[in-house]
Motif scaffolding. Sequence first.
Motif, PDB file in Angstrom:
ATOM      1  N   UNK A 199      25.468  88.245  75.815  1.00 26.61           N
ATOM      2  CA  UNK A 199      24.761  86.986  75.597  1.00 26.61           C
ATOM      3  C   UNK A 199      24.376  86.727  74.163  1.00 26.61           C
ATOM      4  N   UNK A 200      24.499  87.719  73.288  1.00 27.01           N
ATOM      5  CA  UNK A 200      24.206  87.543  71.869  1.00 27.01           C
ATOM      6  C   UNK A 200      25.499  87.233  71.129  1.00 27.01           C
ATOM      7  N   UNK A 201      25.491  86.158  70.338  1.00 28.01           N
ATOM      8  CA  UNK A 201      26.713  85.701  69.686  1.00 28.01           C
ATOM      9  C   UNK A 201      26.647  85.914  68.177  1.00 28.01           C
ATOM     10  N   UNK A 202      27.770  86.356  67.615  1.00 27.56           N
ATOM     11  CA  UNK A 202      27.872  86.549  66.166  1.00 27.56           C
ATOM     12  C   UNK A 202      27.917  85.203  65.462  1.00 27.56           C
ATOM     13  N   UNK A 203      27.306  85.135  64.282  1.00 23.46           N
ATOM     14  CA  UNK A 203      27.328  83.909  63.478  1.00 23.46           C
ATOM     15  C   UNK A 203      28.475  83.913  62.485  1.00 23.46           C
ATOM     16  N   UNK A 204      29.237  85.006  62.449  1.00 25.60           N
ATOM     17  CA  UNK A 204      30.348  85.116  61.504  1.00 25.60           C
ATOM     18  C   UNK A 204      31.546  84.307  61.972  1.00 25.60           C
ATOM     19  N   UNK A 205      32.189  83.636  61.024  1.00 19.83           N
ATOM     20  CA  UNK A 205      33.484  83.011  61.266  1.00 19.83           C
ATOM     21  C   UNK A 205      34.522  83.885  60.587  1.00 19.83           C
ATOM     22  N   UNK A 206      35.385  84.494  61.385  1.00 19.15           N
ATOM     23  CA  UNK A 206      36.301  85.513  60.869  1.00 19.15           C
ATOM     24  C   UNK A 206      37.091  85.011  59.669  1.00 19.15           C
ATOM     25  N   UNK A 207      37.629  83.808  59.744  1.00 17.21           N
ATOM     26  CA  UNK A 207      38.543  83.337  58.713  1.00 17.21           C
ATOM     27  C   UNK A 207      37.820  82.724  57.514  1.00 17.21           C
ATOM     28  N   UNK A 208      36.900  81.780  57.771  1.00 14.98           N
ATOM     29  CA  UNK A 208      36.230  81.124  56.644  1.00 14.98           C
ATOM     30  C   UNK A 208      35.330  82.093  55.888  1.00 14.98           C
ATOM     31  N   UNK A 209      34.569  82.929  56.612  1.00 19.05           N
ATOM     32  CA  UNK A 209      33.714  83.902  55.934  1.00 19.05           C
ATOM     33  C   UNK A 209      34.542  84.986  55.253  1.00 19.05           C
ATOM     34  N   UNK A 210      35.696  85.341  55.867  1.00 19.65           N
ATOM     35  CA  UNK A 210      36.581  86.311  55.227  1.00 19.65           C
ATOM     36  C   UNK A 210      37.121  85.795  53.903  1.00 19.65           C
ATOM     37  N   UNK A 211      37.511  84.516  53.879  1.00 20.02           N
ATOM     38  CA  UNK A 211      38.001  83.917  52.629  1.00 20.02           C
ATOM     39  C   UNK A 211      36.896  83.859  51.580  1.00 20.02           C
ATOM     40  N   UNK A 212      35.665  83.575  52.013  1.00 21.68           N
ATOM     41  CA  UNK A 212      34.546  83.547  51.066  1.00 21.68           C
ATOM     42  C   UNK A 212      34.321  84.923  50.442  1.00 21.68           C
ATOM     43  N   UNK A 213      34.452  85.972  51.260  1.00 21.42           N
ATOM     44  CA  UNK A 213      34.271  87.339  50.750  1.00 21.42           C
ATOM     45  C   UNK A 213      35.344  87.664  49.715  1.00 21.42           C
ATOM     46  N   UNK A 214      36.610  87.323  50.028  1.00 18.66           N
ATOM     47  CA  UNK A 214      37.704  87.591  49.090  1.00 18.66           C
ATOM     48  C   UNK A 214      37.508  86.805  47.799  1.00 18.66           C
ATOM     49  N   UNK A 215      37.069  85.553  47.916  1.00 15.58           N
ATOM     50  CA  UNK A 215      36.796  84.743  46.721  1.00 15.58           C
ATOM     51  C   UNK A 215      35.680  85.360  45.892  1.00 15.58           C
ATOM     52  N   UNK A 216      34.661  85.876  46.576  1.00 11.77           N
ATOM     53  CA  UNK A 216      33.554  86.519  45.870  1.00 11.77           C
ATOM     54  C   UNK A 216      34.027  87.741  45.101  1.00 11.77           C
TER      55      UNK A 216
END
Length: 314
Positions: A199-216
């Motif tokens: 019932x607990x949901x992750x707030x992470x978006x695998x693709x968009x947040x992953x791209x943000x990490x790589x950009x960082x």
Amino acid sequence: MKTAVLIPCYNEAKTIGRVVADFKEKMPHADIYVYDNNSTDNTAELAEQAGAIVRYEHKQGKGNVVRTMFREVDADCYVMVDGDDTYPADFGPRLEQLVLSGKADMAVGDRLSSTYFTENKRPFHNFGNVLVRRMINFLFRAKLNDIMTGARAFSKDFVKSFPVISKGFEIETEMTIFALDNNFAIKEVPIAYQDRPQGSESKLNTYSDGLKVLKTIVNLFKDTKPLAFFSILSLILLLISFGFFLPILIQFVQTGIVDKFPTLIVISALTVIALLNFFCGVILSVLKKQHRQNFERQLTVLHELARLKQEDAH
């Protein structure tokens, strides 16, 4: 010595009460802060009922929450954990001990050497964690095991000198690179990891947040190691130029004729750009060295102010 437990939260009503209670049990001496980030459920109310000090950050994103926590809370050791109940609270005292004993400026709860890959059911998250770890270890010549864990402890020096730039979940990557670049002591401790409860949901978006990490990572590599970054760009441009120039050179040697002047002009422009890139890297590396010297002076001032404050208290 004062310890603060910092818990950034967004819609964690299902787990936040248990997280606060667990840390109150394992670290009864610590002040527990829950920073609510525009939750639409009753996260804040449940955290307060569990005994946490509740504060609010209205700019959305974990990076924005961390910026506010680090600015507002004063302590000698800061333990940071997510509010999703994926990290057992018993890691807190172990990381706290490393910081308060002076052995670490950033102590990291290493999930990847423990149960993460068996507990986490999202294969792209597993792949992303490994990719980010390899990139940072290669670019910064490090040997870290877990870059993106949400379980960490920090010294006061680290917290009060860390300029938060990221707005979202790429904040953990930024912390790691900041520590590596500024020669802060990093210690890793393997900790257990459990997947989110039902019932607990992750707030992470695998693709968009992953791209943000790589950009960082790319941006911080450019900012922290400008000579290496711009030298790589220069080398790529020179290799492209040489690849196009070689047939022209062979033709000229064989026939004495050059009939691809437009290509030659473009090659010359790329070569000039490559050289400009390299010298930009040289100049920026000098500025970076000066910035590092100023940073060390600021740390010395922080230590002196802390010493004077202690003397006044006595």
